[in-house]
Design a protein around this motif. Sequence first.
Motif, PDB file in Angstrom:
ATOM      1  N   LYS A  23      29.721  28.932  51.260  1.00 12.35           N
ATOM      2  CA  LYS A  23      28.359  29.168  50.779  1.00 12.35           C
ATOM      3  C   LYS A  23      28.142  30.634  50.370  1.00 12.35           C
ATOM      4  N   ASN A  24      28.760  31.549  51.099  1.00  6.14           N
ATOM      5  CA  ASN A  24      28.572  32.965  50.752  1.00  6.14           C
ATOM      6  C   ASN A  24      29.135  33.268  49.363  1.00  6.14           C
ATOM      7  N   THR A  27      26.920  31.527  46.726  1.00  6.94           N
ATOM      8  CA  THR A  27      25.648  32.226  46.514  1.00  6.94           C
ATOM      9  C   THR A  27      25.831  33.398  45.555  1.00  6.94           C
ATOM     10  N   LYS A  28      26.907  34.162  45.748  1.00  6.68           N
ATOM     11  CA  LYS A  28      27.169  35.293  44.830  1.00  6.68           C
ATOM     12  C   LYS A  28      27.352  34.788  43.406  1.00  6.68           C
ATOM     13  N   ASN A  31      23.851  33.521  42.012  1.00  2.98           N
ATOM     14  CA  ASN A  31      22.932  34.638  41.759  1.00  2.98           C
ATOM     15  C   ASN A  31      23.376  35.477  40.566  1.00  2.98           C
TER      16      ASN A  31
ATOM     17  N   LEU B   3      25.672  34.067  61.753  1.00  7.36           N
ATOM     18  CA  LEU B   3      24.625  34.295  60.761  1.00  7.36           C
ATOM     19  C   LEU B   3      24.576  33.132  59.783  1.00  7.36           C
ATOM     20  N   PRO B   5      24.253  31.376  56.271  1.00  2.98           N
ATOM     21  CA  PRO B   5      24.587  31.858  54.928  1.00  2.98           C
ATOM     22  C   PRO B   5      23.317  32.163  54.136  1.00  2.98           C
ATOM     23  N   GLU B   6      23.410  33.156  53.290  1.00  3.07           N
ATOM     24  CA  GLU B   6      22.251  33.545  52.487  1.00  3.07           C
ATOM     25  C   GLU B   6      21.926  32.455  51.465  1.00  3.07           C
ATOM     26  N   LYS B   7      20.655  32.204  51.271  1.00  2.00           N
ATOM     27  CA  LYS B   7      20.253  31.223  50.260  1.00  2.00           C
ATOM     28  C   LYS B   7      20.331  31.867  48.879  1.00  2.00           C
ATOM     29  N   ASN B   8      20.741  31.098  47.898  1.00  2.00           N
ATOM     30  CA  ASN B   8      20.786  31.646  46.544  1.00  2.00           C
ATOM     31  C   ASN B   8      19.443  31.442  45.834  1.00  2.00           C
ATOM     32  N   ASP B  11      18.296  27.854  45.546  1.00  2.00           N
ATOM     33  CA  ASP B  11      17.873  27.328  46.860  1.00  2.00           C
ATOM     34  C   ASP B  11      16.440  27.756  47.171  1.00  2.00           C
ATOM     35  N   LYS B  12      16.184  29.056  47.027  1.00  2.00           N
ATOM     36  CA  LYS B  12      14.861  29.594  47.399  1.00  2.00           C
ATOM     37  C   LYS B  12      13.756  28.985  46.544  1.00  2.00           C
TER      38      LYS B  12
END
Lengths: 66, 184
Positions: A23-24, A27-28, A31, B3, B5-8, B11-12
């Motif tokens: 997922k990390n 996400t990069k 984005n 932690l 995972p950060e949402k993209n 997602d947000k």
Amino acid sequence: MKDQRIASVETWAKYVRSNKNWKNEHTKFINAQFKKHDRILSKLSKEKIIKLYGIKNVSGYTKLLK
Amino acid sequence: MRLLPEKNILDKFCIKFCRLIERYTEYIIVSGFVVISSGRARSTEDIDMIIPNQTKEKFEIIHKSLENDGFVCLQSNNYEEIYDYLINDTSVRYTLKNKPLPEMELKFAKDKLDDYQIKTKTKLELTGLDIWFSSIEMNIAFKENYLKSKKDLEDARHLRIVYEELINEEEIINIKRMIMESRL
């Protein structure tokens, strides 16, 4: 012979299955597409933006279309 | 402590829209974003959402609530005009104010198959998102039997691999039959 595109889709899907950190990286990747889009958008004229996104409701995008 | 995972960005945007819609009605996220949030390495500009048919009065409340939360409809500000699109089986697109992307493509359920999609909605742990999706079997069946572009077939392949243990093949066959009856 298997289609190369499908082969790469399968390789990545197997990576997602087996790697909890997918997922990390993902996400990069996602984005980055939108950041690039924002950079390009800032260079387009008002007319081009309206045409590109089919904006009929111009009043909802007044800051963007200044 | 692990932690999350950060949402993209997608997602947000999707979470914000879904949190608002679920105050008023059921919804499902279908097609491309189901696959992308399940890890597929491709991008998209829009997310597809289906909601049950609404009355004009109820839709006015939903639309005004979306506006109050910072969303804008690309087609119009007028809820009656937007409602006309929806009841005529045309999707409408909402974005955040002054941000043309990403967009939520919203439509009303149009037939028994859409009703079934809503009835069989599911949450997908792999995505890390607390939102309702149409079932994996539904997405595979649509992509393999109805949409069938190269991209859709790749999407279906991705879903088949990442959800291998969860997939019910009989259900896929059943849905493909329903697609044949109502869409082809």
